[in-house]
Design an enzyme around this catalytic site. Structure first.
Site, mmCIF file in Angstrom:
data_model
loop_
_atom_site.group_PDB
_atom_site.id
_atom_site.type_symbol
_atom_site.label_atom_id
_atom_site.label_comp_id
_atom_site.label_asym_id
_atom_site.label_seq_id
_atom_site.Cartn_x
_atom_site.Cartn_y
_atom_site.Cartn_z
ATOM 1 N N HIS A 1 0.836 -1.205 0.000
ATOM 2 C CA HIS A 1 0.000 0.000 0.000
ATOM 3 C C HIS A 1 0.870 1.255 0.000
ATOM 4 O O HIS A 1 0.599 2.215 -0.734
ATOM 5 C CB HIS A 1 -0.900 0.035 1.241
ATOM 6 C CG HIS A 1 -1.925 -1.056 1.317
ATOM 7 N ND1 HIS A 1 -2.118 -1.818 2.439
ATOM 8 C CD2 HIS A 1 -2.829 -1.501 0.410
ATOM 9 C CE1 HIS A 1 -3.102 -2.690 2.232
ATOM 10 N NE2 HIS A 1 -3.539 -2.525 0.998
ATOM 11 N N LYS B 1 -16.211 -6.804 5.829
ATOM 12 C CA LYS B 1 -14.977 -7.584 5.957
ATOM 13 C C LYS B 1 -14.648 -7.948 7.405
ATOM 14 O O LYS B 1 -13.645 -8.628 7.620
ATOM 15 C CB LYS B 1 -13.814 -6.789 5.367
ATOM 16 C CG LYS B 1 -13.590 -7.035 3.887
ATOM 17 C CD LYS B 1 -12.250 -6.497 3.450
ATOM 18 C CE LYS B 1 -11.811 -7.080 2.124
ATOM 19 N NZ LYS B 1 -10.549 -6.494 1.668
ATOM 20 N N ARG C 1 -2.541 -6.084 -8.487
ATOM 21 C CA ARG C 1 -1.459 -7.022 -8.194
ATOM 22 C C ARG C 1 -1.357 -8.130 -9.222
ATOM 23 O O ARG C 1 -0.338 -8.327 -9.834
ATOM 24 C CB ARG C 1 -1.640 -7.624 -6.802
ATOM 25 C CG ARG C 1 -1.302 -6.675 -5.674
ATOM 26 C CD ARG C 1 -1.822 -7.168 -4.377
ATOM 27 N NE ARG C 1 -3.253 -7.439 -4.496
ATOM 28 C CZ ARG C 1 -3.967 -8.106 -3.625
ATOM 29 N NH1 ARG C 1 -3.391 -8.619 -2.568
ATOM 30 N NH2 ARG C 1 -5.258 -8.286 -3.808
ATOM 31 N N SER D 1 -3.292 -7.895 3.037
ATOM 32 C CA SER D 1 -3.446 -7.740 4.490
ATOM 33 C C SER D 1 -3.809 -9.081 5.125
ATOM 34 O O SER D 1 -3.310 -9.420 6.203
ATOM 35 C CB SER D 1 -4.511 -6.690 4.791
ATOM 36 O OG SER D 1 -4.122 -5.455 4.237
#
Ligand code: COA
Length: 183
Positions: free
Chosen positions: A30, A54, A104, A142
């Site tokens: 990030h 989430k 990504r 993460s």
């Protein structure tokens, strides 16, 4: 007013981008995206979504604090804020012309493509700008970092040091021990 005056006015305004995410927690990937966005924009607003969908490990306040601590003394070009509701509405209200997303791998593409098209439909004044995540961070997320940390894995170097510390506290693990030398 001449035909080109609005373009001159726009060109002299600060170029602002919003970089949204859950940041649960912020990673080196990030941070790499933020640094690179600062090459393209005058100011970047790191917008931390509450994202109850989430069930984040860290509270909103913890996530905001960890990101702010990445800029000791503060960087006038970086603002860290929480965001709720539609992202494009937030971006529009803040005068941002772009949403930044890190890309990504191919697996990110489908969701990001859908989101960019929906956001464009909702607000045509805000573009989505994709930055390729630097190769060295391409495999991290993460969740994978939390999974490793939860099981006592060493995640130093993948997240800033203070985040490493917070992960350790959260999962109540001692620092990863040096492996015993083989006999
Ligand atoms: N380096 C490392 N990891 C990265 C990364 C990078 N450069 N870019 C993305 N990731 C990872 C994140 O760590 C995260 O991992 P995780 O799933 O393990 O937590 C994952 O990629 C994607 O997360 P993130 O970028 O934070 O997006 P998100 O899917 O959590 O969505 C919002 C966050 C804010 C974009 C989304 O909740 C949202 O849009 N909310 C507002 C509502 C709205 O406007 N909806 C309409 C959209 S059409």
């Amino acid at each position: 007013m001449t035909a080109y005056e609005p373009f001159i006015a726009e060109a002299t305004q600060d170029r602002v981008a919003v970089y949204p995410g859950t940041f649960d927690p912020i990673t080196m990937g990030h941070l790499d995206i933020i640094q690179r966005a600062l090459h393209l924009f005058d100011r970047v607003i790191v917008a931390v979504a509450k994202n109850p969908a989430k069930t984040p490990t860290f509270s909103l306040e913890e996530r905001l604090a960890m990101i702010r601590a990445c800029f000791p003394g503060g960087d006038p070009r970086v603002e860290v804020a929480s965001v709720e509701g539609l992202l494009v509405d937030y971006a529009y209200r803040r005068g941002a012309k772009a949403l930044i997303r890190g890309m990504r791998a191919i697996s990110d593409f489908e969701f990001e493509f859908q989101m960019a098209l929906m956001n464009r439909r909702l607000e045509r004044e805000v573009e989505t700008v994709f930055l390729m995540t630097a190769f060295r961070w391409i495999y991290i997320s993460s969740s994978i970092i939390k999974d490793a940390a939860r099981h006592g894995g060493d995640v130093s170097g993948l997240v800033p040091d203070h985040v490493c510390e917070r992960l350790r506290e959260k999962f109540m693990k001692a620092p990863a021990a040096e492996p015993e030398p083989r006999p």
